[in-house]
Design an enzyme around this catalytic site. Sequence first.
Site, short mmCIF file in Angstrom:
data_model
loop_
_atom_site.label_atom_id
_atom_site.label_comp_id
_atom_site.label_asym_id
_atom_site.label_seq_id
_atom_site.Cartn_x
_atom_site.Cartn_y
_atom_site.Cartn_z
N TRP A 39 0.87 -1.18 0.00
CA TRP A 39 0.00 0.00 0.00
C TRP A 39 0.91 1.24 0.00
O TRP A 39 2.06 1.17 0.45
CB TRP A 39 -0.97 0.00 1.19
N GLU A 82 7.74 8.60 13.63
CA GLU A 82 7.93 7.88 12.37
C GLU A 82 8.86 8.66 11.43
O GLU A 82 9.67 8.07 10.72
CB GLU A 82 6.59 7.67 11.65
N GLU A 119 8.64 1.32 6.46
CA GLU A 119 8.41 2.31 7.52
C GLU A 119 8.25 3.72 6.95
O GLU A 119 7.50 4.54 7.48
CB GLU A 119 9.58 2.31 8.51
N HIS A 122 4.88 5.34 6.61
CA HIS A 122 4.07 5.70 7.79
C HIS A 122 4.12 7.21 8.06
O HIS A 122 3.08 7.86 8.21
CB HIS A 122 4.55 4.93 9.03
N GLU A 172 8.65 -2.22 18.13
CA GLU A 172 7.64 -2.45 17.07
C GLU A 172 6.30 -2.80 17.71
O GLU A 172 5.25 -2.37 17.23
CB GLU A 172 8.09 -3.57 16.13
N THR A 175 4.84 0.41 19.13
CA THR A 175 4.32 1.28 18.06
C THR A 175 3.00 0.71 17.54
O THR A 175 2.05 1.46 17.27
CB THR A 175 5.35 1.39 16.91
N ASP A 204 1.47 -3.16 9.50
CA ASP A 204 2.90 -3.22 9.14
C ASP A 204 3.75 -3.47 10.38
O ASP A 204 4.66 -4.29 10.39
CB ASP A 204 3.37 -1.87 8.55
N GLU A 205 3.44 -2.70 11.44
CA GLU A 205 4.24 -2.82 12.67
C GLU A 205 4.16 -4.25 13.22
O GLU A 205 5.14 -4.79 13.72
CB GLU A 205 3.78 -1.83 13.75
N HIS A 208 6.51 -6.43 11.33
CA HIS A 208 7.90 -6.13 11.74
C HIS A 208 8.19 -6.72 13.12
O HIS A 208 9.24 -7.30 13.36
CB HIS A 208 8.14 -4.62 11.76
FE LIG Z 1 7.89 0.19 13.17
FE LIG Z 2 6.23 2.76 11.68
#
Ligand SMILES: [Fe+2]
Ligand SMILES: [Fe+2]
Length: 336
Positions: A39, A82, A119, A122, A172, A175, A204-205, A208
């Site tokens: 995305w 971020e 990242e 973000h 991570e 976050t 996403d976090e 990760h």
């Molecule tokens: Fe992150």
């Molecule tokens: Fe992030």
Amino acid sequence: MDIAADSNEIAKNMEVIGTLQGFVGETVESSLLDPDDCWQPTDFLPDLTRDDAFDQVTKLRERTSCIPDSIITSLVGNMITEEALPSYQTSFNLIVNEEKELTSTNGWVRWSRAWTAEENRHGDLLNKYLYLSGRCDMKAVEQTIHRLIYNGFNPNVNLDPYQIIVYTSFQERATKISHVNTGKLADKAGDNTLSKICKTIAGDEARHENAYKSFMTKIFEIDPNGALKSFEQMMRKQIVMPAVLMAEGNKNPNIFTDFSAVTQKIGVYTTWDYASIIEHLVSLWKIESLTGLKDGAAKAQDYLCVLANRYKKIAERMKIPDEINLSWLSNNKLAF
Ligand SMILES: [Fe+2]
Ligand SMILES: [Fe+2]
């Protein structure tokens, strides 16, 4: 631990993470996305190439006008965090990138690039969304980002690769929690696009987080004594929030303290969350059931097994001020 012992330990830890290069490289393929499949911020933003671009922006501003100031401040703080990504990539590479070559095919260096690339979206997305909302004093926001990157980032890992992987596993997850909670608050305030944005970033976090945790799981399998000691050392120093240095040299020296008080107050990220992350990692890496430990690792085990409860006690006693200064807000209230 004296300096000589420390450097021997770090050299041994570097050798261990060197053996994980292949595993980390495979994780890049299995956990991170190809740039063409990811995305992108524009998927969530008004399309300014269209004739109805201004209508889309107006709708965005109508939605965001209902979000409480405290949530906007907290979201700006998360966005600034971020946006200081250059410091995080540098910091990670200073430890894992032995060849000092950012285009290296080494699994760890490939990971650092692909992770950074994900990242990077973000901060871009949150920055553009907040800019269009008109809710922020963007010059003040930009100055804080500038100051934070100018000041750098110190995760206090003493060049120990195990500690940086504990740090990133923790951070991570932290976050992810912040973005999930912000998404819930945005939803409640009536901005379901912002809620979707926060949930997407949190997704996403989560990927990760799982990857970093799997790296540390491997380290625990290969070197449980060393892993335990590094986990303990990291937690004794505490996991500092990545944006802590935004306050240094800032004309408002309380800017970070105020931001973190707001996140506590509105429940975006609290000491309870800090305790729950410790609990989660201690359980995931089966710290309690590790046996045959030596060299102070047993002491590290004792320390880590009771640590979450200590933070829960701190959380119970924690007093959050009634009034907190909210930073980065626009003076102009938008009228709709
Ligand atoms: Fe992150
Ligand atoms: Fe992030």
